[in-house]
Design a protein around this motif. Structure first.
Motif, PDB file in Angstrom:
ATOM      1  N   LEU A 158       0.821  -1.216   0.000  1.00  0.00           N
ATOM      2  CA  LEU A 158       0.000   0.000   0.000  1.00  0.00           C
ATOM      3  C   LEU A 158       0.850   1.259   0.000  1.00  0.00           C
ATOM      4  CD1 LEU A 158      -2.766  -1.097   2.514  1.00  0.00           C
ATOM      5  CD2 LEU A 158      -3.099  -0.592   0.086  1.00  0.00           C
ATOM      6  N   PHE A 159       2.117   1.139   0.435  1.00  0.00           N
ATOM      7  CA  PHE A 159       3.007   2.298   0.485  1.00  0.00           C
ATOM      8  C   PHE A 159       3.819   2.451  -0.801  1.00  0.00           C
ATOM      9  CE2 PHE A 159       2.382   0.800   4.842  1.00  0.00           C
ATOM     10  CZ  PHE A 159       1.888   1.955   5.441  1.00  0.00           C
ATOM     11  N   SER A 160       3.589   1.545  -1.759  1.00  0.00           N
ATOM     12  CA  SER A 160       4.344   1.556  -3.015  1.00  0.00           C
ATOM     13  C   SER A 160       3.739   2.560  -3.996  1.00  0.00           C
ATOM     14  CB  SER A 160       4.336   0.156  -3.625  1.00  0.00           C
ATOM     15  OG  SER A 160       4.627   0.182  -5.001  1.00  0.00           O
ATOM     16  N   SER A 161       4.577   3.302  -4.690  1.00  0.00           N
ATOM     17  CA  SER A 161       4.096   4.248  -5.703  1.00  0.00           C
ATOM     18  C   SER A 161       3.452   3.509  -6.867  1.00  0.00           C
ATOM     19  CB  SER A 161       5.248   5.119  -6.211  1.00  0.00           C
ATOM     20  OG  SER A 161       6.262   4.327  -6.815  1.00  0.00           O
ATOM     21  N   THR A 162       3.948   2.296  -7.170  1.00  0.00           N
ATOM     22  CA  THR A 162       3.357   1.487  -8.248  1.00  0.00           C
ATOM     23  C   THR A 162       1.922   1.100  -7.903  1.00  0.00           C
ATOM     24  OG1 THR A 162       5.541   0.594  -8.798  1.00  0.00           O
ATOM     25  CG2 THR A 162       3.632  -0.614  -9.628  1.00  0.00           C
ATOM     26  N   LYS A 215      -0.397   4.198  -8.108  1.00  0.00           N
ATOM     27  CA  LYS A 215      -0.759   4.482  -9.508  1.00  0.00           C
ATOM     28  C   LYS A 215      -1.829   3.520 -10.001  1.00  0.00           C
ATOM     29  CE  LYS A 215       3.702   6.487 -10.884  1.00  0.00           C
ATOM     30  NZ  LYS A 215       4.945   6.290 -11.677  1.00  0.00           N
ATOM     31  N   GLU A 216      -1.711   2.249  -9.595  1.00  0.00           N
ATOM     32  CA  GLU A 216      -2.701   1.260 -10.006  1.00  0.00           C
ATOM     33  C   GLU A 216      -4.071   1.572  -9.401  1.00  0.00           C
ATOM     34  OE1 GLU A 216      -4.110  -2.365 -11.872  1.00  0.00           O
ATOM     35  OE2 GLU A 216      -2.512  -0.904 -12.232  1.00  0.00           O
ATOM     36  N   LEU A 217      -4.101   2.019  -8.172  1.00  0.00           N
ATOM     37  CA  LEU A 217      -5.364   2.406  -7.544  1.00  0.00           C
ATOM     38  C   LEU A 217      -6.012   3.553  -8.290  1.00  0.00           C
ATOM     39  CD1 LEU A 217      -4.333   2.209  -3.761  1.00  0.00           C
ATOM     40  CD2 LEU A 217      -5.720   0.574  -5.045  1.00  0.00           C
ATOM     41  N   LEU A 256      -4.575  -7.244  -6.235  1.00  0.00           N
ATOM     42  CA  LEU A 256      -3.427  -6.475  -6.713  1.00  0.00           C
ATOM     43  C   LEU A 256      -2.265  -6.527  -5.720  1.00  0.00           C
ATOM     44  CD1 LEU A 256      -2.979  -3.291  -5.454  1.00  0.00           C
ATOM     45  CD2 LEU A 256      -5.229  -3.050  -6.475  1.00  0.00           C
ATOM     46  N   LEU A 257      -2.565  -6.552  -4.416  1.00  0.00           N
ATOM     47  CA  LEU A 257      -1.482  -6.596  -3.427  1.00  0.00           C
ATOM     48  C   LEU A 257      -0.760  -7.953  -3.449  1.00  0.00           C
ATOM     49  CD1 LEU A 257      -3.106  -4.779  -0.352  1.00  0.00           C
ATOM     50  CD2 LEU A 257      -1.303  -3.918  -1.869  1.00  0.00           C
ATOM     51  N   ILE A 258      -1.517  -9.047  -3.559  1.00  0.00           N
ATOM     52  CA  ILE A 258      -0.900 -10.368  -3.653  1.00  0.00           C
ATOM     53  C   ILE A 258      -0.123 -10.483  -4.963  1.00  0.00           C
ATOM     54  CG2 ILE A 258      -1.360 -12.836  -3.897  1.00  0.00           C
ATOM     55  CD1 ILE A 258      -1.624 -11.870  -1.039  1.00  0.00           C
ATOM     56  N   SER A 259      -0.683  -9.921  -6.036  1.00  0.00           N
ATOM     57  CA  SER A 259      -0.047 -10.002  -7.349  1.00  0.00           C
ATOM     58  C   SER A 259       1.331  -9.358  -7.343  1.00  0.00           C
ATOM     59  CB  SER A 259      -0.942  -9.343  -8.400  1.00  0.00           C
ATOM     60  OG  SER A 259      -0.327  -9.377  -9.678  1.00  0.00           O
ATOM     61  N   ILE A 260       1.426  -8.140  -6.832  1.00  0.00           N
ATOM     62  CA  ILE A 260       2.723  -7.458  -6.870  1.00  0.00           C
ATOM     63  C   ILE A 260       3.691  -8.070  -5.855  1.00  0.00           C
ATOM     64  CG2 ILE A 260       2.196  -5.574  -5.236  1.00  0.00           C
ATOM     65  CD1 ILE A 260       3.705  -3.756  -7.358  1.00  0.00           C
ATOM     66  N   TYR A 261       3.171  -8.595  -4.750  1.00  0.00           N
ATOM     67  CA  TYR A 261       4.040  -9.270  -3.790  1.00  0.00           C
ATOM     68  C   TYR A 261       4.658 -10.520  -4.429  1.00  0.00           C
ATOM     69  CZ  TYR A 261       5.617 -11.659   0.432  1.00  0.00           C
ATOM     70  OH  TYR A 261       6.385 -12.299   1.376  1.00  0.00           O
ATOM     71  N   GLN A 262       3.802 -11.299  -5.085  1.00  0.00           N
ATOM     72  CA  GLN A 262       4.294 -12.504  -5.759  1.00  0.00           C
ATOM     73  C   GLN A 262       5.267 -12.144  -6.874  1.00  0.00           C
ATOM     74  OE1 GLN A 262       4.759 -15.589  -5.298  1.00  0.00           O
ATOM     75  NE2 GLN A 262       2.982 -16.757  -6.048  1.00  0.00           N
ATOM     76  N   ALA A 263       4.954 -11.081  -7.624  1.00  0.00           N
ATOM     77  CA  ALA A 263       5.817 -10.660  -8.728  1.00  0.00           C
ATOM     78  C   ALA A 263       7.197 -10.245  -8.230  1.00  0.00           C
ATOM     79  CB  ALA A 263       5.161  -9.513  -9.492  1.00  0.00           C
ATOM     80  N   LYS A 264       7.240  -9.571  -7.089  1.00  0.00           N
ATOM     81  CA  LYS A 264       8.538  -9.166  -6.531  1.00  0.00           C
ATOM     82  C   LYS A 264       9.370 -10.382  -6.143  1.00  0.00           C
ATOM     83  CE  LYS A 264       7.225  -4.556  -4.868  1.00  0.00           C
ATOM     84  NZ  LYS A 264       6.950  -3.693  -3.694  1.00  0.00           N
ATOM     85  N   TYR A 285     -11.453  -7.636 -13.682  1.00  0.00           N
ATOM     86  CA  TYR A 285     -10.216  -6.871 -13.479  1.00  0.00           C
ATOM     87  C   TYR A 285      -9.016  -7.801 -13.538  1.00  0.00           C
ATOM     88  CZ  TYR A 285      -6.519  -4.539 -10.727  1.00  0.00           C
ATOM     89  OH  TYR A 285      -5.330  -4.007 -10.296  1.00  0.00           O
ATOM     90  N   LEU A 286      -7.937  -7.309 -14.137  1.00  0.00           N
ATOM     91  CA  LEU A 286      -6.627  -7.942 -14.090  1.00  0.00           C
ATOM     92  C   LEU A 286      -5.620  -6.893 -13.634  1.00  0.00           C
ATOM     93  CD1 LEU A 286      -6.730  -9.977 -17.426  1.00  0.00           C
ATOM     94  CD2 LEU A 286      -6.545 -10.966 -15.139  1.00  0.00           C
ATOM     95  N   PRO A 287      -4.740  -7.233 -12.704  1.00  0.00           N
ATOM     96  CA  PRO A 287      -3.894  -6.201 -12.089  1.00  0.00           C
ATOM     97  C   PRO A 287      -2.700  -5.755 -12.939  1.00  0.00           C
ATOM     98  CG  PRO A 287      -3.452  -8.334 -11.105  1.00  0.00           C
ATOM     99  CD  PRO A 287      -4.607  -8.538 -12.032  1.00  0.00           C
ATOM    100  N   PHE A 288      -2.393  -4.462 -12.836  1.00  0.00           N
ATOM    101  CA  PHE A 288      -1.157  -3.854 -13.344  1.00  0.00           C
ATOM    102  C   PHE A 288      -0.972  -3.998 -14.853  1.00  0.00           C
ATOM    103  CE2 PHE A 288      -0.402  -4.832  -8.847  1.00  0.00           C
ATOM    104  CZ  PHE A 288      -0.069  -3.564  -8.374  1.00  0.00           C
ATOM    105  N   ARG A 289      -2.070  -3.922 -15.588  1.00  0.00           N
ATOM    106  CA  ARG A 289      -1.960  -4.029 -17.046  1.00  0.00           C
ATOM    107  C   ARG A 289      -1.159  -2.855 -17.625  1.00  0.00           C
ATOM    108  NH1 ARG A 289      -2.637  -9.161 -17.724  1.00  0.00           N
ATOM    109  NH2 ARG A 289      -1.865  -8.993 -15.604  1.00  0.00           N
ATOM    110  N   HIS A 290      -1.400  -1.644 -17.140  1.00  0.00           N
ATOM    111  CA  HIS A 290      -0.687  -0.479 -17.669  1.00  0.00           C
ATOM    112  C   HIS A 290       0.795  -0.565 -17.342  1.00  0.00           C
ATOM    113  CE1 HIS A 290      -3.912   2.623 -18.825  1.00  0.00           C
ATOM    114  NE2 HIS A 290      -4.500   1.446 -18.728  1.00  0.00           N
ATOM    115  N   PHE A 291       1.116  -0.976 -16.124  1.00  0.00           N
ATOM    116  CA  PHE A 291       2.517  -1.065 -15.716  1.00  0.00           C
ATOM    117  C   PHE A 291       3.253  -2.086 -16.575  1.00  0.00           C
ATOM    118  CE2 PHE A 291       5.987  -2.733 -13.098  1.00  0.00           C
ATOM    119  CZ  PHE A 291       6.616  -1.545 -12.724  1.00  0.00           C
ATOM    120  N   ILE A 292       2.605  -3.216 -16.844  1.00  0.00           N
ATOM    121  CA  ILE A 292       3.211  -4.252 -17.686  1.00  0.00           C
ATOM    122  C   ILE A 292       3.426  -3.722 -19.103  1.00  0.00           C
ATOM    123  CG2 ILE A 292       2.806  -6.503 -18.760  1.00  0.00           C
ATOM    124  CD1 ILE A 292       1.325  -7.307 -16.156  1.00  0.00           C
TER     125      ILE A 292
END
Length: 420
Positions: free
Chosen positions: A90-94, A97-99, A118-126, A190-197
Motif C-alpha cells: 500500500l506504500f508503493s508508488s506502483t 498508480k494502479e489504484l 493487486l497486493l498479492i499479485s505485486i508481492y508474488q511478482a517481486k 479486473y486484471l492487475p497492473f496491465r498499464h505497468f506491464i
C-alpha cells in the motif's frame, strides 16, 4: 520441422542471443502447456542456452527437452505471513498508480477483492523478480545477451516489468492468450497492473487480433506500439482421406470445467435422433457428473467415450489413425484454442462458439461458428452442416496452413525476440 530447415533457420539469424529465460506456469512438467512442446524446438535452435523457470511441480513427469534447456523453480505458495507482508504494498508508488487507474481509467469500485488481488499479485511478482535477479543477472553476464520471456501475462509478466524497470538494458517480453487478457472472464472484471506491464515490457505478443483489441478497449492502453499479434502454431500433419460417414464421429478435447461447457455437447449428442459417436479427451471437476448424465440418458444410437487426460502425442496419434467428422469447442471464453489448430492440421472441420479469438480460426467455410451462448439445437444443426463436406475439410487444412503453421509462426516470433 526437419533438420535441414532447422539449420537454414539458424543460419538466417544474423545475431544470436546467448540465453533465453522462459517463465512458464508448469512446462516442462506434467501435461500442461502442451503448445510449448512445439515452440521450444524453435527457441532452442537459435538461443545457445534456455533456462526454463517454472513453479515447483506437483506432477514430476518431465517431458523431453532440447539438450540446451535447463529447468529451475520458483515458489507460488503464499503463506498467511506473506499475505500480511503484502499489505506493505500500500506504500508503493506502483500500487498507488494502479489504484488511480482502477478508479479513473477502469471506473471500478475498489472492492476488497480487487485490493487483495493487486497486493498479492505485486508481492508474488517481486518474489519472482528476485529469483530472476539472483539466478540470471550476475555481474559477469552481459544483460544485452539475455531475453526474458513470460509465457503468460500474469504475475510472471509483472515480475519482468519490475525487473525491466530496475535493469533498463535487458529485454523482457510476454505473450497473452485468453484468461490473461480478457477482464470479463474474471469475477472481479479486473486484471492487475496491465498499464505497468504494457509500459515497461519491450513487447507484448497477443495470440489474436481480438486480444490486441481487448488491450486497447478494456485495458485502455493508448500506446500500442509494443503490442504485436503473434499467433501460435502446430506442426504439419497429413490431411485425412475423405470418407462418407453413416455415423457422425465427433471429438472434443478440453478440461471438463464450467468454462468449457462440455455439458452442452452432451446435451446436443444425447438429444440427437441420428447416430453419433462422441469421444472426449480431458478431465476435470465436472467429469463424473457429465459421465453419469450420459450413462442415464444415452440411447442405442449414441456411442460416448471419455478418454481422460492423455499426453498430447497420444491425442495426435488418435487423430492420425481414426476418421473424425468434426471437432467441437463450446467454451464461454477462449484465446485461440490450440486444440482447434491441431485438428485443422488434419483437415478436420471445427465447430466453435464465437468467443475470444475463435472467429479468427473458425468460420462457416471450414466448420461452423456458433453464437457465444448456443442452444443444443444450434449445435445439432452444426453437426449436419459439417457432415460429409469435403470442401470444409479442405478449408480447415488451408486455415491451418495460412495462419497456424508452427514453422512459419515461430520463425517470425523468434526473429522478433532476437531483435534489439
Amino acid at each position: 520441422m526437419n533438420s535441414l530447415s532447422f539449420i537454414n533457420f539458424k543460419l538466417s539469424i544474423e545475431t544470436m542471443k546467448k540465453r533465453l529465460v522462459l517463465i512458464s506456469s508448469g512446462f516442462p512438467y506434467g501435461k500442461s502447456e502442451t503448445f510449448l512442446e512445439s515452440e521450444i524446438k524453435y527457441l532452442a535452435n537459435v538461443f545457445e542456452e534456455i533456462n526454463i523457470l517454472c513453479p515447483e511441480p506437483k506432477d514430476t513427469h518431465l517431458r523431453s527437452l532440447p539438450s540446451n534447456c535447463s529447468v529451475a523453480f520458483y515458489s507460488k505458495e503464499i503463506s498467511n505471513l506473506d499475505k500480511l507482508k503484502a499489505l506493505l504494498g500500500l506504500f508503493s508508488s506502483t500500487v498507488r498508480k494502479e489504484l488511480n487507474i482502477i478508479k479513473n481509467t477502469y471506473q471500478l469500485r475498489l472492492s476488497k477483492g480487487i485490493l487483495s488481488t493487486l497486493l498479492i499479485s505485486i508481492y508474488q511478482a517481486k518474489k519472482i523478480a528476485e529469483t530472476c535477479r539472483n539466478k540470471y543477472l550476475k555481474e559477469q553476464q552481459k544483460d544485452s545477451e539475455t531475453v526474458f520471456y513470460s509465457y503468460w501475462c500474469d504475475d510472471t509478466a509483472l515480475a519482468l516489468a519490475l525487473l525491466k524497470q530496475e535493469y533498463p538494458e535487458i529485454k523482457c517480453v510476454s505473450r497473452t492468450h485468453g484468461w490473461d487478457v480478457y477482464f470479463g472472464v474474471h469475477e472481479l472484471n479486473y486484471l492487475p497492473f496491465r498499464h505497468f506491464i504494457a509500459d515497461n515490457l519491450n513487447s507484448i505478443f497477443t495470440i489474436s487480433n481480438k486480444g490486441k483489441e481487448e488491450i486497447r478497449e478494456t485495458w485502455k492502453v493508448k500506446d500500442l506500439s509494443t503490442i504485436q499479434v503473434s499467433r501460435l502454431g502446430v506442426e504439419r500433419q497429413e490431411i485425412q482421406t475423405n470418407q462418407n460417414s453413416s455415423v457422425f464421429t465427433l471429438v472434443s478435447c478440453s478440461n471438463v470445467i464450467p468454462l468449457k461447457r462440455v455439458n452442452l455437447i452432451a446435451e446436443a449428442v444425447l438429444s440427437s435422433q441420428e447416430p453419433v459417436h462422441w469421444i472426449h479427451f480431458g478431465d476435470g471437476v465436472e467429469l463424473n457428473k457429465i459421465q453419469k448424465y450420459c450413462e442415464e440418458n444415452k440411447q442405442v444410437h449414441h456411442d460416448i467415450s471419455f478418454r481422460g487426460r492423455l499426453a498430447n502425442e497420444e491425442v495426435l496419434d488418435f487423430y492420425k489413425t481414426n476418421w473424425i467428422d468434426a471437432f467441437i469447442n463450446v467454451s464461454s471464453s477462449e484465446g485461440v484454442p490450440v486444440s482447434i489448430m491441431e485438428t485443422m492440421s488434419f483437415g478436420i472441420p471445427c465447430i466453435a462458439t464465437d468467443v475470444g479469438g475463435n472467429s479468427e480460426i473458425v468460420n462457416d467455410e471450414n466448420g461452423a461458428l456458433l453464437d457465444s451462448n448456443p442452444s443444443f439445437k444450434a449445435i445439432q444443426t452444426a453437426f449436419k452442416q459439417v457432415l460429409n463436406d469435403s470442401k470444409k475439410r479442405e478449408a480447415a487444412y488451408k486455415t491451418w496452413e495460412e495462419k497456424y503453421n508452427a514453422e512459419k509462426n515461430y520463425k517470425t516470433f523468434v526473429e522478433n525476440l532476437m531483435e534489439n
